[in-house]
Design a protein around this motif. Sequence first.
Motif, PDB file in Angstrom:
ATOM      1  N   LEU A  16     -42.133   7.390 -64.353  1.00 18.97           N
ATOM      2  CA  LEU A  16     -42.163   6.991 -62.940  1.00 18.97           C
ATOM      3  C   LEU A  16     -43.555   6.626 -62.413  1.00 18.97           C
ATOM      4  O   LEU A  16     -43.739   5.566 -61.812  1.00 18.97           O
ATOM      5  CB  LEU A  16     -41.553   8.117 -62.094  1.00 18.97           C
ATOM      6  N   PHE A  17     -44.534   7.496 -62.634  1.00 21.33           N
ATOM      7  CA  PHE A  17     -45.817   7.260 -61.955  1.00 21.33           C
ATOM      8  C   PHE A  17     -46.605   6.087 -62.551  1.00 21.33           C
ATOM      9  O   PHE A  17     -47.175   5.294 -61.789  1.00 21.33           O
ATOM     10  CB  PHE A  17     -46.612   8.565 -61.835  1.00 21.33           C
ATOM     11  N   PRO A  18     -46.635   5.929 -63.874  1.00 25.09           N
ATOM     12  CA  PRO A  18     -47.233   4.695 -64.395  1.00 25.09           C
ATOM     13  C   PRO A  18     -46.497   3.447 -63.906  1.00 25.09           C
ATOM     14  O   PRO A  18     -47.113   2.411 -63.655  1.00 25.09           O
ATOM     15  CB  PRO A  18     -47.097   4.845 -65.922  1.00 25.09           C
ATOM     16  N   GLY A  42     -48.392   8.398 -53.271  1.00 29.56           N
ATOM     17  CA  GLY A  42     -47.338   8.388 -54.284  1.00 29.56           C
ATOM     18  C   GLY A  42     -47.435   9.642 -55.123  1.00 29.56           C
ATOM     19  O   GLY A  42     -46.942  10.709 -54.732  1.00 29.56           O
ATOM     20  N   ILE A  43     -48.098   9.551 -56.262  1.00 28.11           N
ATOM     21  CA  ILE A  43     -48.230  10.728 -57.133  1.00 28.11           C
ATOM     22  C   ILE A  43     -48.945  11.846 -56.376  1.00 28.11           C
ATOM     23  O   ILE A  43     -49.849  11.576 -55.573  1.00 28.11           O
ATOM     24  CB  ILE A  43     -48.968  10.363 -58.441  1.00 28.11           C
ATOM     25  N   GLY A  44     -48.534  13.065 -56.612  1.00 28.10           N
ATOM     26  CA  GLY A  44     -49.141  14.207 -55.936  1.00 28.10           C
ATOM     27  C   GLY A  44     -50.460  14.574 -56.581  1.00 28.10           C
ATOM     28  O   GLY A  44     -50.568  15.605 -57.243  1.00 28.10           O
ATOM     29  N   ASP A  45     -51.449  13.727 -56.377  1.00 30.50           N
ATOM     30  CA  ASP A  45     -52.760  14.004 -56.971  1.00 30.50           C
ATOM     31  C   ASP A  45     -53.731  14.451 -55.890  1.00 30.50           C
ATOM     32  O   ASP A  45     -53.851  13.793 -54.849  1.00 30.50           O
ATOM     33  CB  ASP A  45     -53.299  12.750 -57.674  1.00 30.50           C
ATOM     34  N   VAL A 133     -35.057  15.107 -59.447  1.00 30.21           N
ATOM     35  CA  VAL A 133     -35.810  16.061 -60.269  1.00 30.21           C
ATOM     36  C   VAL A 133     -37.142  15.464 -60.727  1.00 30.21           C
ATOM     37  O   VAL A 133     -37.291  14.232 -60.817  1.00 30.21           O
ATOM     38  CB  VAL A 133     -34.948  16.465 -61.486  1.00 30.21           C
ATOM     39  N   TYR A 134     -38.085  16.335 -61.033  1.00 29.08           N
ATOM     40  CA  TYR A 134     -39.334  15.944 -61.685  1.00 29.08           C
ATOM     41  C   TYR A 134     -38.940  15.301 -63.028  1.00 29.08           C
ATOM     42  O   TYR A 134     -38.296  15.965 -63.854  1.00 29.08           O
ATOM     43  CB  TYR A 134     -40.162  17.211 -61.873  1.00 29.08           C
ATOM     44  N   PRO A 135     -39.258  14.028 -63.251  1.00 30.05           N
ATOM     45  CA  PRO A 135     -38.670  13.297 -64.388  1.00 30.05           C
ATOM     46  C   PRO A 135     -38.989  13.859 -65.771  1.00 30.05           C
ATOM     47  O   PRO A 135     -38.273  13.576 -66.733  1.00 30.05           O
ATOM     48  CB  PRO A 135     -39.275  11.887 -64.256  1.00 30.05           C
ATOM     49  N   ASN A 188     -39.740  22.805 -54.235  1.00 29.15           N
ATOM     50  CA  ASN A 188     -39.241  21.726 -55.059  1.00 29.15           C
ATOM     51  C   ASN A 188     -40.075  20.452 -55.005  1.00 29.15           C
ATOM     52  O   ASN A 188     -40.519  20.015 -53.958  1.00 29.15           O
ATOM     53  CB  ASN A 188     -37.799  21.409 -54.626  1.00 29.15           C
ATOM     54  N   ASN A 189     -40.262  19.911 -56.178  1.00 26.65           N
ATOM     55  CA  ASN A 189     -40.734  18.549 -56.326  1.00 26.65           C
ATOM     56  C   ASN A 189     -39.511  17.757 -56.777  1.00 26.65           C
ATOM     57  O   ASN A 189     -38.932  18.108 -57.808  1.00 26.65           O
ATOM     58  CB  ASN A 189     -41.820  18.471 -57.402  1.00 26.65           C
ATOM     59  N   PRO A 190     -39.013  16.771 -56.044  1.00 26.96           N
ATOM     60  CA  PRO A 190     -39.680  16.027 -54.983  1.00 26.96           C
ATOM     61  C   PRO A 190     -39.302  16.390 -53.546  1.00 26.96           C
ATOM     62  O   PRO A 190     -39.930  15.880 -52.624  1.00 26.96           O
ATOM     63  CB  PRO A 190     -39.199  14.598 -55.252  1.00 26.96           C
ATOM     64  N   SER A 250     -53.339  23.011 -60.893  1.00 26.17           N
ATOM     65  CA  SER A 250     -53.551  21.624 -60.488  1.00 26.17           C
ATOM     66  C   SER A 250     -53.570  21.454 -58.980  1.00 26.17           C
ATOM     67  O   SER A 250     -54.460  20.814 -58.427  1.00 26.17           O
ATOM     68  CB  SER A 250     -52.453  20.724 -61.050  1.00 26.17           C
ATOM     69  N   LYS A 251     -52.545  21.991 -58.334  1.00 20.55           N
ATOM     70  CA  LYS A 251     -52.378  21.677 -56.926  1.00 20.55           C
ATOM     71  C   LYS A 251     -53.059  22.698 -56.022  1.00 20.55           C
ATOM     72  O   LYS A 251     -53.542  22.344 -54.963  1.00 20.55           O
ATOM     73  CB  LYS A 251     -50.884  21.561 -56.585  1.00 20.55           C
ATOM     74  N   ASN A 252     -53.133  23.962 -56.425  1.00 24.86           N
ATOM     75  CA  ASN A 252     -53.805  24.941 -55.544  1.00 24.86           C
ATOM     76  C   ASN A 252     -55.321  24.902 -55.746  1.00 24.86           C
ATOM     77  O   ASN A 252     -56.089  24.940 -54.792  1.00 24.86           O
ATOM     78  CB  ASN A 252     -53.245  26.350 -55.752  1.00 24.86           C
ATOM     79  N   PRO A 348     -46.028  20.610 -50.397  1.00 28.04           N
ATOM     80  CA  PRO A 348     -46.886  19.484 -50.003  1.00 28.04           C
ATOM     81  C   PRO A 348     -46.187  18.126 -50.056  1.00 28.04           C
ATOM     82  O   PRO A 348     -46.864  17.100 -50.081  1.00 28.04           O
ATOM     83  CB  PRO A 348     -48.013  19.557 -51.036  1.00 28.04           C
ATOM     84  N   TYR A 349     -44.871  18.118 -50.136  1.00 26.22           N
ATOM     85  CA  TYR A 349     -44.138  16.853 -50.151  1.00 26.22           C
ATOM     86  C   TYR A 349     -43.196  16.766 -48.963  1.00 26.22           C
ATOM     87  O   TYR A 349     -42.496  17.733 -48.647  1.00 26.22           O
ATOM     88  CB  TYR A 349     -43.316  16.711 -51.445  1.00 26.22           C
ATOM     89  N   VAL A 350     -43.194  15.579 -48.338  1.00 29.31           N
ATOM     90  CA  VAL A 350     -42.245  15.294 -47.268  1.00 29.31           C
ATOM     91  C   VAL A 350     -41.212  14.345 -47.858  1.00 29.31           C
ATOM     92  O   VAL A 350     -41.563  13.363 -48.526  1.00 29.31           O
ATOM     93  CB  VAL A 350     -42.980  14.662 -46.058  1.00 29.31           C
ATOM     94  N   PHE A 389     -37.268   8.649 -49.638  1.00 28.03           N
ATOM     95  CA  PHE A 389     -38.600   8.411 -50.187  1.00 28.03           C
ATOM     96  C   PHE A 389     -39.441   9.665 -49.994  1.00 28.03           C
ATOM     97  O   PHE A 389     -39.166  10.483 -49.107  1.00 28.03           O
ATOM     98  CB  PHE A 389     -39.255   7.163 -49.580  1.00 28.03           C
ATOM     99  N   ARG A 390     -40.437   9.818 -50.870  1.00 29.99           N
ATOM    100  CA  ARG A 390     -41.306  11.003 -50.820  1.00 29.99           C
ATOM    101  C   ARG A 390     -42.704  10.586 -50.403  1.00 29.99           C
ATOM    102  O   ARG A 390     -43.231   9.596 -50.923  1.00 29.99           O
ATOM    103  CB  ARG A 390     -41.339  11.669 -52.202  1.00 29.99           C
ATOM    104  N   ILE A 391     -43.299  11.341 -49.485  1.00 32.49           N
ATOM    105  CA  ILE A 391     -44.708  11.107 -49.131  1.00 32.49           C
ATOM    106  C   ILE A 391     -45.485  12.346 -49.560  1.00 32.49           C
ATOM    107  O   ILE A 391     -45.141  13.477 -49.189  1.00 32.49           O
ATOM    108  CB  ILE A 391     -44.926  10.904 -47.617  1.00 32.49           C
TER     109      ILE A 391
END
Length: 414
Positions: A16-18, A42-45, A133-135, A188-190, A250-252, A348-350, A389-391
């Motif tokens: 998905l992300f690439p 897009g990607i949760g970076d 789901v997270y792919p 949950n992601n997403p 990664s995220k915290n 952290p996802y809407v 859609f996810r933000i």
Amino acid sequence: MAKLNDNYLKLKAGYLFPEIGRRVQAFTDANPEVAGDIIRCGIGDVTEPLPAAARDAMKAAVDELGERSSFRGYGPEQGYDFLRTAIAEGDYRGRGIEVADDEIFVSDGSKCDTGNILDIFGPGNTIAITDPVYPVYVDTNVMAGNTGDADASGAYEGIHYMPCTAENGFVPAVPNEKVDLIYLCYPNNPTGATATREQLTNWVKYAQANGSIILYDAAYQAFVGDDSIPRSIYEIDGARECAIEFRSFSKNGGFTGVRCAFTVVPKTLLAETSTGEKMPLHPLWSRRQSTKFNSVSYPVQRAAEALYSEAGKAQISALIKHYMGNAKLLREACTALGLNVFGGENAPYVWAACPGSIDSWGMFDKMLAEAKVVITPGAGFGAAGEGFFRISAFNSRENVEEVCRRLETVVGSF
Ligand code: MLT
């Protein structure tokens, strides 16, 4: 001629992300004058600088490696004791949850671990996966040969999909039939949804009754602000006998580029051999890591350890507060525009329903072309993500405020 792994040929689209990156690149190639205006949600970076505690510890560790007397070569494949203890104390025992130091396996990411874990499970397991789901969970099962082909909707034969909808609060009910491996991710992601203690208790009871194993991805646990929501599956009685937990810095800690995570495999967790004998999985994962992995570099493990210091904890809290402040703004902006909005409160996802009758890739294209904002189309996470859609809230405050303004122009045009 050498044979390739045919299972890879079953994979429907690029990861998905690439794929999103490719589309954004195509857009900027065609419109180079607006490339600098694009805001990526897009990607949760993560975007904010690495906490000072982690940086200081990493620098000191690099200096140690520069002296013969304190130089270190290969470390333990499962991770250094100092980090395993810091994790077990800081994330579990200090919160009244039983986890031993040697049940922690340090790694370079939860993405890698949730895929690699399939190495220790035999063929023929039935796999249950939430949709959306997270792919990674789906794709790694396809690669491992645990599925048949995908149908026209992209659903793979042999996977038991559990639709997550607004109606079930994006937390599926336990299946009526028996499944062996269950992937759950909460927060949950997403969708940004969280699972209550009662819902997780139902899952643990189901797993106990059916001899199933829950693969619990808790990569976003640090974003839970509501104390009634479990942060770990091991807060639920009986989970040590039926669950593996994946966590990440990664995220915290802002480690998406630094790379450090861990997986908890309780010694009390058993699975069956092909001849029906019950055996612990812990030695298998330890063996797998010893053979295929050399753990994470010493400076990175010292940096992760520093996140458990008083200074480190305060710096993590500030990061979480920042990203959750962004999530609140995004949630409020979407709500004010009349969208049906989920998540963004303990994650952290809407997750928002697309306006009008536009589909989720249509919304992605429109947001990119008209607002220069990258979002993630819900359909990229599975068929049940269509229409959403996810933000991602991982961004600077300035960018998020700008995204809120730009959303208004796109959503307002419906
Ligand atoms: C996401 O955007 O879903 C995540 O950042 C992906 C990941 O953590 O690998």
